[in-house]
Scaffold this motif. Structure first.
Motif, short mmCIF file in Angstrom:
data_model
loop_
_atom_site.label_atom_id
_atom_site.label_comp_id
_atom_site.label_asym_id
_atom_site.label_seq_id
_atom_site.Cartn_x
_atom_site.Cartn_y
_atom_site.Cartn_z
N VAL A 43 -54.64 -33.12 64.01
CA VAL A 43 -53.83 -32.89 63.06
C VAL A 43 -53.07 -31.39 62.90
CG1 VAL A 43 -53.63 -32.75 60.46
CG2 VAL A 43 -54.64 -34.55 61.50
N ILE A 44 -54.19 -30.56 63.16
CA ILE A 44 -53.61 -29.06 62.96
C ILE A 44 -52.78 -28.72 64.28
CG2 ILE A 44 -54.42 -26.59 63.61
CD1 ILE A 44 -56.87 -27.13 61.63
N GLY A 98 -49.60 -30.58 63.65
CA GLY A 98 -48.98 -29.86 62.47
C GLY A 98 -48.06 -28.67 62.99
N THR A 99 -48.51 -27.82 63.99
CA THR A 99 -47.71 -26.62 64.45
C THR A 99 -46.84 -27.08 65.45
OG1 THR A 99 -49.70 -26.16 65.95
CG2 THR A 99 -49.80 -25.14 63.94
N VAL A 130 -44.87 -22.83 61.15
CA VAL A 130 -43.63 -23.27 61.96
C VAL A 130 -42.60 -23.44 61.26
CG1 VAL A 130 -45.06 -23.56 64.00
CG2 VAL A 130 -44.64 -25.25 62.29
N LEU A 172 -64.48 -36.51 62.88
CA LEU A 172 -63.70 -35.88 61.77
C LEU A 172 -63.03 -34.69 62.37
CD1 LEU A 172 -62.41 -36.72 59.10
CD2 LEU A 172 -64.33 -35.24 57.89
N GLY A 188 -57.01 -21.80 61.50
CA GLY A 188 -56.88 -23.24 60.69
C GLY A 188 -58.06 -23.94 61.17
N ILE A 243 -55.00 -23.94 53.59
CA ILE A 243 -55.11 -23.88 54.86
C ILE A 243 -54.23 -24.63 55.64
CG2 ILE A 243 -56.58 -23.66 56.91
CD1 ILE A 243 -57.52 -21.71 54.92
N MET A 275 -60.49 -35.27 64.98
CA MET A 275 -59.38 -35.61 64.26
C MET A 275 -58.67 -34.56 63.75
SD MET A 275 -59.02 -38.79 65.31
CE MET A 275 -57.90 -39.47 64.27
N VAL A 276 -59.40 -33.73 62.96
CA VAL A 276 -58.73 -32.54 62.25
C VAL A 276 -58.01 -31.56 63.35
CG1 VAL A 276 -59.26 -30.35 61.08
CG2 VAL A 276 -59.95 -32.48 60.33
#
Lengths: 318, 272
Positions: free
Chosen positions: A25-26, A29-30, B126, A18, A289, B118, A21-22
């Motif tokens: 994603v983080i 996401g950026t 962004v 997990l 994060g 978070i 995978m996170v």
């Protein structure tokens, strides 16, 4: 290997997967959002040269996959990268702040957990009478209030009007433990109030659930006092759900800490994250994060493992 | 109807109506212009300024009314985004089953394993912080919770005879989702809507308070707290008013949602 151990191993492996995978994603996401990252950092008035320089620095010209793996392996080696805004190593900036945040969360947990369990027991003991109703009303209210309101109300009345505690929680290395505790008195009080409500309601529900079982009725018929029934019979059997509740709320604390640190300008991780989101310092945001998410996932994982271990049906295989 | 309504729900309904009317008719009610400087810094309450003035001398009551409008609008829109996405995907996962369900559900588990605030901060670092972006980000992040509820409810309905009948007469997935499942899943979803709305109000206020939500000079409740927080140390309570507004709105929606939930429990087939 017993079934309990196998389940724990499974849960650990799942947690690690997990987390991986996170991190994807983080990172995604950026990085892979619509729009030009460099443009949104520098604003509309940026010159083309500045944009090109920043793109080079961010490594936006490399393919996303390469950048992800470079970042990930850096994290494994303890290299979180350098902040865009001040060119400092992120890891060294984070370590001190993380200690501060953990210090704050530790004291909040130390006060709120026993208090929540005690109030939960009290609510069960006086179920449907005024102490129970009062506790329910207070918890419903505190769930509906944003954390920063509780923060400012306490700051206004206790910090300013009564002058009992400092309104700005400044902590630095030379302070003694007593001074530090005095400085963080208000933020700890707020965090306690924020998690207390959830924890107490769920403790109450967990014990009430056990109270309906046959052995509690037997104890009642034996003529034990109400408090003894709860303490000797109901409480030990509701430890697993209560530990679960406590862990989930500690995970909640991790997020609550972000807002509270900003309210009391406490030098912790949350403040660091919020500051750098505003400055669009992406490496710092990614690192923070990831750490927040890791702590959150870790606590949830501990909650699961505790409930597996405390289940006697799994501990003693036939 | 009114006789059977509990007092708590009546209070909740009254406050909720008051806030929503204030939000809709803000330009008509507000005594001054939204960003109009009308007095000194942090003047105390007076007949001209019922709540006093704010950190740069704007009328606080006016700011509060316009702020409520922004906060309630964003929260409502984000709740709608969250419900549309979450329930359509949830129903779809339940009806399609198999690997579609697995992929969607595991993806939602993944997103939910990151604390919402978070994740929102990471994404907003962004993205340009504008109101449409806020609505979409908040709505999509929250739709994971609606998805779980909608899927759970739809899985129970999906095995009913009338869905089977619709399948056998050859209806398409779209018909099954919107004509068979949606009407039967509506009441638990509507009850959940109140809670999601509160969460959105708290969420957008928190983001604005952190300076990453609604940008000045536009007003919203979290932003007003941020603008006036420095006054607290000098004993000026201007920052407490929007916070009180957020809390009363959240509590009144909670009371109404509780009442709706109790009234519709029998409709949920005893699951409540």
């Amino acid at each position: 290997m017993g079934p309990a151990l196998r389940l724990v191993a499974q849960r650990l492996a799942l947690g690690l997967l997990l987390l991986l995978m996170v991190s994807v994603v983080i990172f995604a996401g950026t990085m892979i959002l619509p729009g030009d990252v460099a443009q949104s950092i520098l604003g509309q008035s940026a010159t083309p040269e500045a944009l090109a320089n920043l793109r080079e620095e961010l490594g936006v010209n490399d393919p996303a996959l390469t950048r992800y793996f470079e970042w990930l392996f850096g994290v494994f080696r303890g290299d979180l990268g350098t902040a865009l805004t001040n060119n400092q190593d992120i890891l060294t900036s984070i370590v001190g702040r993380m200690q501060n945040t953990l210090f704050l969360a530790f004291w909040a947990a130390l006060i709120s957990v026993p208090l929540a369990i005690f109030l939960g027991l009290l609510a069960v003991r006086y179920r449907n009478r005024w102490p129970d109703k009062l506790i329910s009303a207070v918890t419903l209210t505190s769930i509906s209030i944003p954390e920063f309101l509780i923060g400012y109300v306490l700051m206004y009345f206790i910090g300013v009007q009564l002058g009992w505690a400092p309104t700005v929680a400044t902590v630095y290395d030379g302070m003694s433990l007593g001074e530090k505790l005095h400085a963080i008195a208000l933020p700890v009080a707020v965090l306690t109030l924020v998690v207390l409500a959830h924890m107490m309601r769920m403790t109450r529900a967990a014990i009430l659930n056990v109270m309906q079982s046959a052995y509690v009725e037997t104890a009642e018929l034996k003529g034990l006092t109400m408090f003894k029934i709860i303490w000797r019979h109901a409480f030990p059997n509701s430890i697993a759900p209560i530990v679960n509740v406590v862990m989930l709320n500690l995970a909640y604390l991790v997020v609550g800490v972000v807002v509270i640190e900003v309210v009391f300008t406490y030098p912790g991780m949350g403040q660091y994250l919020v500051d750098h989101v505003a400055k669009r310092d992406i490496p710092v945001v990614q690192a923070c994060g990831l750490i927040f998410a890791a702590v959150y996932i870790g606590l949830n994982m501990v909650a699961d493992i505790v409930s597996i271990l405390s289940n006697p049906r799994l501990r003693h295989p036939k | 109807m009114i006789a059977n309504t509990p007092v708590s729900a009546l209070i909740g309904l009254f406050l909720m109506a008051l806030y929503f009317l204030m939000a809709i008719f803000a330009p008509l009610i507000a005594p001054y212009g939204m960003a109009e400087v009308v007095g000194g810094v942090w003047e105390p309450a007076s007949a001209n300024h019922l709540l006093g003035t704010d950190n740069i001398g704007r009328d606080l009551l006016t700011r509060m009314i316009y702020g409520g409008r922004t906060t309630i609008f964003i929260a409502t829109a984000a709740t709608l985004v969250s419900f549309t996405t979450g329930s359509v995907l949830g129903f779809f996962a339940a009806v399609a089953g198999g690997w579609v369900d697995q992929v969607l559900s595991r993806f939602v588990d993944l997103i939910m394993s990151i604390p919402t605030l978070i994740f929102a901060l990471v994404v907003l670092s962004v993205m340009p912080v504008t109101i449409p972006v806020l609505i979409v980000v908040m709505g999509l992040l929250d739709s994971t919770r609606v998805y779980r509820l909608a899927r759970a409810v739809a899985v129970d309905i999906e095995v009913m005879d009338f869905v089977e009948a619709a399948r056998l007469r050859g209806e398409k997935t779209r018909w099954i989702i919107f004509r068979e499942i949606l009407p039967n899943a509506l009441s638990p979803l509507v009850a959940e809507m109140g809670l999601r709305f509160i969460f959105m109000v708290l969420f957008v206020s928190t983001l604005s308070f952190l300076g990453l939500g609604v940008q000045p000079p536009a007003a919203d409740w979290g932003g007003i707290v941020k603008e006036n927080k420095d006054g607290i140390v000098y004993g000026i309570g201007a920052a407490l008013w929007p916070a009180v507004a957020i809390a009363t709105l959240a509590i009144s929606v909670n009371l109404v949602a509780d009442w709706v939930l109790n009234r519709t429990t029998s409709l949920k087939g005893g699951r409540g």
